[in-house]
Design a protein around this motif. Structure first.
Motif, mmCIF file in Angstrom:
data_model
loop_
_atom_site.group_PDB
_atom_site.id
_atom_site.type_symbol
_atom_site.label_atom_id
_atom_site.label_comp_id
_atom_site.label_asym_id
_atom_site.label_seq_id
_atom_site.Cartn_x
_atom_site.Cartn_y
_atom_site.Cartn_z
ATOM 1 N N ASN A 98 -2.585 6.439 -7.567
ATOM 2 C CA ASN A 98 -2.986 5.278 -6.517
ATOM 3 C C ASN A 98 -2.082 5.779 -5.223
ATOM 4 O O ASN A 98 -1.185 4.906 -4.701
ATOM 5 C CB ASN A 98 -2.325 3.899 -7.265
ATOM 6 N N ASN A 100 -3.416 5.120 -2.690
ATOM 7 C CA ASN A 100 -3.728 4.389 -1.372
ATOM 8 C C ASN A 100 -2.523 3.273 -1.238
ATOM 9 O O ASN A 100 -2.184 2.728 -0.134
ATOM 10 C CB ASN A 100 -4.843 3.488 -1.860
ATOM 11 N N ASP A 101 -1.588 3.434 -1.994
ATOM 12 C CA ASP A 101 -0.285 2.625 -1.791
ATOM 13 C C ASP A 101 0.997 3.600 -1.336
ATOM 14 O O ASP A 101 1.596 3.954 -1.964
ATOM 15 C CB ASP A 101 0.130 1.945 -3.190
ATOM 16 N N ASN B 31 -11.644 6.328 2.428
ATOM 17 C CA ASN B 31 -10.652 5.445 2.560
ATOM 18 C C ASN B 31 -10.132 5.318 3.943
ATOM 19 O O ASN B 31 -9.981 6.612 4.797
ATOM 20 C CB ASN B 31 -9.421 6.017 1.742
ATOM 21 N N TYR B 47 -3.827 -3.423 6.147
ATOM 22 C CA TYR B 47 -4.957 -3.399 5.491
ATOM 23 C C TYR B 47 -5.248 -2.045 5.163
ATOM 24 O O TYR B 47 -5.138 -1.010 5.867
ATOM 25 C CB TYR B 47 -6.211 -4.154 6.063
ATOM 26 N N SER B 49 -9.223 0.233 3.338
ATOM 27 C CA SER B 49 -10.532 0.022 2.650
ATOM 28 C C SER B 49 -11.058 1.423 2.001
ATOM 29 O O SER B 49 -10.670 2.092 2.440
ATOM 30 C CB SER B 49 -11.747 -0.208 3.754
ATOM 31 N N TYR B 50 -11.515 1.206 0.823
ATOM 32 C CA TYR B 50 -11.944 2.276 0.180
ATOM 33 C C TYR B 50 -13.414 2.550 0.022
ATOM 34 O O TYR B 50 -13.845 3.541 -0.537
ATOM 35 C CB TYR B 50 -11.235 2.484 -1.201
ATOM 36 N N MET B 54 -15.723 -3.049 1.635
ATOM 37 C CA MET B 54 -14.681 -3.208 0.738
ATOM 38 C C MET B 54 -13.232 -3.373 1.635
ATOM 39 O O MET B 54 -12.890 -2.450 2.385
ATOM 40 C CB MET B 54 -14.750 -2.308 -0.402
ATOM 41 N N LYS B 55 -12.304 -4.192 1.164
ATOM 42 C CA LYS B 55 -11.079 -4.272 1.854
ATOM 43 C C LYS B 55 -9.987 -4.646 0.867
ATOM 44 O O LYS B 55 -10.233 -5.392 -0.046
ATOM 45 C CB LYS B 55 -11.173 -4.928 3.115
ATOM 46 N N GLU B 56 -8.846 -4.244 1.025
ATOM 47 C CA GLU B 56 -7.749 -4.632 0.450
ATOM 48 C C GLU B 56 -6.543 -5.030 1.336
ATOM 49 O O GLU B 56 -6.436 -4.374 2.121
ATOM 50 C CB GLU B 56 -7.220 -3.414 -0.549
ATOM 51 N N LYS B 57 -5.698 -5.942 0.926
ATOM 52 C CA LYS B 57 -4.426 -6.163 1.744
ATOM 53 C C LYS B 57 -3.442 -5.181 1.359
ATOM 54 O O LYS B 57 -3.148 -4.955 0.230
ATOM 55 C CB LYS B 57 -3.938 -7.881 1.187
#
Lengths: 114, 113
Positions: A98, A100-101, B31, B47, B49-50, B54-57
């Motif tokens: 993961n 992305n984190d 991404n 934020y 986006s993948y 699409m988006k993620e906090k």
């Protein structure tokens, strides 16, 4: 969640001297570890990264870093610093599977004395 | 040569204004990320986006929104700028997969008066 600590906010070294920048991470499993450099007015550039295998990682510009699981550390080293190495250095950790984190440390600013 | 570009290096805005920060990458990366950088705090993820639309906090999404209508472009929006949003904003992109390198833009330094 993973986290990164860079204990030194600012380090000054003389040109030609050796350098070690400290990085400690917190993560329960195998981490992905990175060092980035940010020169004045620039974005971040990747110096090196560690995923697995040999714990001593070679990067660009003559930098290397050593992963020590027992100490949860990933310190950056350079045997002889050049004036152009003056910059801010960031350590980062990402979780396996993961990344992305990705979490960054607060950074260490390096000043090089002539 | 890989490239992430940001629309402005410096911006000065007034409190309450709507602010758009644009980021474009030419590497066909899935991404994309927006960070803010403050002294002593390092980079904090706002934020990401993948994929398109699409988006993620991230860790600090309050006061921000994002838009990703095309794969190469990721916009950060401050709906009503406030002085505590004065900061350096960094955009980044990365290919999907655990070994992907994250590439950063040069940053936008935003001053909100």
């Amino acid at each position: 969640a993973q986290s990164v600590t860079q204990p030194d906010i600012h380090i000054t070294v003389s040109e030609g001297a050796s350098l070690e920048l400290r990085c400690n991470y917190s993560y329960g499993a195998t981490p992905y570890l990175f060092w980035y450099v940010q020169s004045p007015g620039q974005g971040l550039q990747l110096l090196l990264k560690y995923f697995s295998g040999d714990t001593l990682v070679q990067g660009i510009k003559g930098f290397e870093a050593e992963f020590k699981r027992s100490q949860s550390s990933f310190n950056l080293r350079k045997p002889s610093v050049h004036w152009s190495d003056a910059a801010e250095y960031f350590c980062a950790v990402a979780a396996l599977g993961n990344n992305n984190d990705m979490r960054f440390g607060a950074g260490t600013r390096l000043t090089v004395k002539p | 040569d890989v490239k992430v570009t940001q629309s402005s290096r410096y911006l000065v805005k007034r409190t309450g204004e709507k602010v758009f920060l644009e980021c474009v990458q030419d590497m066909d990366h899935e991404n994309m990320f927006w960070y803010r950088q403050d002294p002593g705090l390092g980079l904090r993820l706002i934020y990401f986006s993948y994929d398109v639309k699409m988006k993620e906090k991230g860790d600090i999404p309050e006061g921000y929104s994002v838009s990703r209508e095309k794969k190469e472009r990721f916009s950060l929006i401050l709906e009503s700028a406030s002085t505590n949003q004065t900061s350096m904003y960094l955009c980044a992109s990365r290919r999907t997969g655990p070994l992907g390198t994250q590439y950063f833009g040069p940053g936008t330094r935003l001053l909100v008066l």
